[in-house]
Scaffold this active site. Structure first.
Site, PDB file in Angstrom:
ATOM      1  N   GLU A 168      28.586  83.067  -2.537  1.00  0.00           N
ATOM      2  CA  GLU A 168      27.428  83.192  -3.737  1.00  0.00           C
ATOM      3  C   GLU A 168      26.018  82.670  -2.951  1.00  0.00           C
ATOM      4  O   GLU A 168      25.393  81.801  -3.633  1.00  0.00           O
ATOM      5  CB  GLU A 168      27.526  82.435  -4.690  1.00  0.00           C
ATOM      6  N   GLU A 351      36.554  84.912  -7.313  1.00  0.00           N
ATOM      7  CA  GLU A 351      36.678  84.156  -8.484  1.00  0.00           C
ATOM      8  C   GLU A 351      36.508  84.746  -9.752  1.00  0.00           C
ATOM      9  O   GLU A 351      35.687  85.771 -10.137  1.00  0.00           O
ATOM     10  CB  GLU A 351      35.355  83.243  -8.333  1.00  0.00           C
TER      11      GLU A 351
END
Ligand code: FCB
Length: 445
Positions: A168, A351
């Protein structure tokens, strides 16, 4: 997944994800150096309850229990991150053999349990030593990342075939350098643009470094991709804010890495940091795209904000998780399809999960809301696959409740309840639900 339902050779991958700073604890053990999160948490008022990752789940010492839990869960893969300051305590320079040995032991135990290790090199815990020479604002940090990637890949590539460079990037850049709320706690537009470009460069150099050590490894990169929607649809300022916010949040890192160019609005800001040859160095071939996804986010216009956008509120009547994140599984379906069309890479959902303030009662954690959330999202993923998205795996966030950044320990995302005072791990009802869903496959049959 039933083999007959797909022509793909490899079976669908079911896994769980964690990250080093969120679970390991042991920040002073065996020669680990400080990370930017250690210092960031020390400033009162920054983290809920002034929590820190000093102990977290004590995974650094209790990891055999966690491997056993994963075996019980029935996952085929475990995605974890390596703490750069454990391996190179100052970020560069001398290697810490004890730190590297920890990931060696973990890797061996996973393989012995029949669980494939997926190693992510950077989940936000930059060594403090590198922060002191400018961190991601300094171009030199990209080269240091490549050196670190070389060290880890050299050591683990005889057993690890899945590596990711960053987790991320878009998220830690926007919170760490523009909006505030995450380490290193800088709020400066120029610094933000410099950091975007240098992290992208680090990714490209890192891919080459891993490839040189591990020619057979499958190298990926993990992004949080989610629709950015206007707080008030049709309001021109909010629509414009959502477009700019979306370009930074969703595309400022994946576009240059996989397509070779910045979105126009981002390019205008980063241009002054781009040197000849950089775009080719950033856009290196990778083997897979990791997508982390929880919910859509909302933007509103803010003329006083550096880029004209601010966080907006989700519709008041939207279904929400216990921590207030909107539940919108169809946005997951469209995200997977859009990313498939845009980047053309095999996708792994690295995720997805639900945060809640769970409680332990009579030795059990009843969390039907989490099983329901996961079921809705796995079903939405199944629809995306049926419509052509090349999704090859799903990792739930997270194995354990853990240190949830600015929220501290209040937000629980685990399939396993952490009793923090004792370190006791208690599988929640959703753990059993997920184990069953793994057996049945994503199609649910
Ligand atoms: C993601 C992060 C992860 C965790 C989840 C809830 O953005 O990658 O570390 O905090 O959110």
């Amino acid at each position: 997944m039933p083999a007959s339902s797909t022509a793909r050779a490899a079976p669908f991958v079911w896994g769980v994800s964690t990250s080093s700073y969120q679970i390991e604890g042991g920040v002073d053990l065996d020669g680990r150096g400080p990370s930017i999160w250690d210092g960031y948490c020390r400033v009162p008022g920054r983290i809920g309850n002034d929590d820190t990752g000093d102990v977290a789940c004590d995974h650094y010492r209790r990891w055999p229990e966690d491997v056993a839990l994963m075996k019980d869960l029935g996952v085929g893969a475990y995605r974890f991150s390596v703490a750069w300051p454990r391996v190179l305590p100052d970020g560069k320079g001398p290697l810490n053999p004890k730190g590297l040995a920890f990931y060696d032991r973990l890797t061996d135990a996973l393989l012995e349990a029949g669980i494939e290790p997926w190693v992510c090199l950077y989940h936000w815990d930059l060594p403090q030593g590198l922060q002191e020479t400018g961190g991601w604002i300094a171009r030199d940090t990209a080269g240091r990342f490549a050196d670190y990637a070389t060290v880890v890949a050299r050591r683990l590539s005889d057993r690890v075939t899945r590596f990711a460079t960053f987790n991320e990037s878009g998220v830690f850049l926007i919170f760490g350098f523009l909006l505030g709320g995450q380490a290193p706690g800088i709020r400066d537009l120029t610094a933000y643009h410099a950091a975007i470009h240098h992290v992208n460069l680090a990714h490209g150099l890192g891919v080459d470094a891993i490839r040189a050590q591990a020619p057979r490894a499958l190298i990926g990169d993990i992004h949080n991709i989610q629709p950015v929607l206007p707080e008030t649809p049709g309001r021109a300022e909010d629509e414009a804010a959502a477009a700019t916010f979306g370009a930074y949040w969703n595309a400022a890192c994946p576009d240059p890495r996989f397509l070779g160019h910045y979105p126009a609005v981002v390019h205008a800001g980063v241009e002054r940091f781009v040197r000849p040859g950089d775009m080719a160095a950033i856009c290196r071939p990778v083997d897979w795209l990791g997508i982390n996804h929880y919910s859509p986010i909302y933007a509103k216009g803010d003329a006083a904000a550096p880029l004209g956008f601010a966080w907006g509120a989700a519709p008041a009547d939207a279904p929400k998780s216990g921590i207030g994140w909107p539940i919108f599984p169809d946005a997951f379906r469209t995200t997977l399809l859009d990313a498939h069309r845009r980047y053309g890479l095999p996708i792994y959902v690295t995720e997805n999960g639900m945060g809640h303030d769970d409680v332990l009662a009579d030795g059990a954690c009843r969390d039907p809301y989490r099983s329901e959330y996961l079921g809705l999202y796995v079903d939405a993923m199944g629809r995306a696959v049926a419509e052509g998205a090349d999704v090859r795996g799903y990792f739930a966030w997270s194995l354990l409740d853990n240190f949830e950044w600015g929220a501290g320990y209040a937000n629980r995302f685990g399939l396993v309840y952490m009793d923090y005072p004792t370190g006791t791990r208690v599988p929640k009802d959703s753990f059993r639900w997920f184990a069953d869903r793994i057996r049945r496959g994503w199609s649910g049959r």
